[in-house]
Design a protein around this motif. Sequence first.
Motif, PDB file in Angstrom:
ATOM      1  N   SER A 134       0.815  -1.219   0.000  1.00 51.27           N
ATOM      2  CA  SER A 134       0.000   0.000   0.000  1.00 51.27           C
ATOM      3  C   SER A 134       0.850   1.270   0.000  1.00 51.27           C
ATOM      4  O   SER A 134       0.407   2.317  -0.443  1.00 51.27           O
ATOM      5  N   ARG A 151       0.091   2.533  -5.959  1.00 49.23           N
ATOM      6  CA  ARG A 151      -1.259   2.306  -5.452  1.00 49.23           C
ATOM      7  C   ARG A 151      -1.603   0.851  -5.638  1.00 49.23           C
ATOM      8  O   ARG A 151      -1.150   0.208  -6.551  1.00 49.23           O
ATOM      9  N   ARG A 166      -2.554  -4.084  -8.707  1.00 46.93           N
ATOM     10  CA  ARG A 166      -2.289  -2.721  -9.144  1.00 46.93           C
ATOM     11  C   ARG A 166      -3.446  -2.222  -9.999  1.00 46.93           C
ATOM     12  O   ARG A 166      -3.980  -2.973 -10.823  1.00 46.93           O
TER      13      ARG A 166
END
Lengths: 372, 308
Positions: A258, A262, A303
């Motif tokens: 995290s 992202r 992702r």
Amino acid sequence: MGPAPASAAAAVAAGATTASPGTSAPRPDLVIQGLGKRFGATVALDAVDLRVPGGSLVCFVGPSGCGKTTLLRIIAGLETPDAGQLLLGGRDLTRVPVHRRDVGMVFQSLALFPHLTVAENIAYGLRIRGVRRRKRLARAQELLDLVRLPDVASKRIAELSGGMRQRVAMARALALDPALFLLDEPLSALDAKLREGMQLELRRLQRRVGITTIIVTHDQEEAMAMADLVVVMGDNRVQQVGPPLEIYRRPANRFVASFVGRNNLLPARVVAADAVEVAGVRAPMARDLPVPPVGTDVTVAARPENLRLHAQAPTGAALRGTITMVRDLGRTVETRVRVLDQELVVSGRGGFAEGDEVWVALPEGGLVALAA
Amino acid sequence: MNAPPAVRAAGRDARAGDGPWPHVLLAWPTVALTVLFVVPLGIIAALGFFRRIQAGFFEVAFVTDNYARALDAFHLERLSVSVVLALAATLVTLLLAVPFTFLLSRRPRARQVPYLVLVLASLSLSEVIVAFAWSLLLSRTSGVSNLLVALGLMDAPVSWSPGLWAVLLAYVFVALPLAVLSLYPTFSRLDQELPEAAGTMGAAPLTGFVTVVLPLVRRAVAATGALVFIFVLGAYVIPQTLGRPAQWTIPVHITDQAIMKNHLPLAASLAIVLLIVSSAIAVAIVMIGAGRWPRRTLPVRALPGRAR
């Protein structure tokens, strides 16, 4: 103006210190073993083990308060660790005071001396070592050429722009051809555009001089853009060490997944040696990544750019959801999809609108299983 | 001058926009200085020219005897002693206060507070209290030496007062908190990474302090020096109480002339001489600190090997 050859730069500094190491001589590795540091009752670093390969550029990246600056300051000799040791090419540095440690450092505030000229700033270390004025100013000029600021030698620090100060601080840190080049959030004060330019410049500079370099940054993109090796820190320990792409593709745990880039994190359960079940859907895992034993509850990370949106059910694993927001960012379209009680972020081409019912395809190799 | 009247009027209106109150409030320091400083100073300066009446007071006149006496060999010698003592006290105070304040400013903020509170609190001790406290502490009958005898560190109690060292000690004692408070803002604003940067470039702590910290704080150190110098030079209870006649400074003699001998004109002229000398020295200290005196030239030398 021709670039100042690094070997010549090294030779001048060497003349001031010891026999010439030359840039071709292998740079020693920095080895950190079981390093710990407390400030009162607060743990700043907890059992850090790390090897920084000689001549490489390493980024310590992590959120503020993760201990990355403390680690850098310990390497510099500005803090003393409570436990563990620090070895440079086999030499124990742990108790060596900062002024005998052979490090060059760029501080967050830059710490340029306002009462001295640019050249005097760069030549400060040489002055301390008793190098003659003419020689040290020549060396300062050489470094100014290296950082592409040939004409500011006699200026005051206050007369320079932020970007120029940055370069002067780097030149000053390199003046003694140190064994380690340390930078604490060196670019944080610059605006986005200048920052990107300086990232490139710093990378080029490091390649040219070949000094083992450690950069502390809170900006993971900066770390990815510059480093040979990224050290992700969180919670006062090292979370993962690896080349940027590996960190990005194979985060070791939820924290790294995290923090770096992202990620969509979804609860899942391992149902086969190469598959997990996410929200009742069986999804294949990448074959080259380790998967925990069957029956283990895990978190899978995906992702945004690895997820695909489909209007109809695709072949393969997919989750059904409703689009809650579409943002066109120019280069890419960011779509948010509500799947069960979670919002997934998908980036790719657009073509969907808020409220659309879509399928989010989970491509093989796009999922990473992490400890739940 | 060439601006049309309307423009000038507009300018005046803009300046007067806040009404008379700012002017009234800003007038206060001017009024205070005039009433409480300039006028009394003028009176004292004039008093120095008045004629003393034996067994009486003085009468208005214009005689230069008092100033001549204030500048005679005896008083000039006293003046030099006063200045040297004050300079010595200033030097010792700075030698203690500068490292103390530097180290204090490098502590975490929360740890600095108790020290600052104590320093502030010690400012509440007046010169009189300090002088009498030290005269007790340094006395033979009830002083510190008795404690040292009790601890077996000395054979017999001794008297350390009155004397030169007692005077210097008390001077430094009263001036130290003042110096710390005067230096503190500059030191606390100093980027802590500056001496650290010097360290990474091979400067041992003392070298870094001398080559980086001191040049950056020299103005504040000089201003503090001037402050301490004036403060110490004006003290009279300390030299009178803790000093022998050899350490009696001009302020002691001013007091003596004004109160014991009723020679107000001489006291006034001594005060004016002291004021001029101490101001001149204080200004010199500040100028030395600012690097403006003695005048130095700092050549920006051409760098070698630069053909461009």
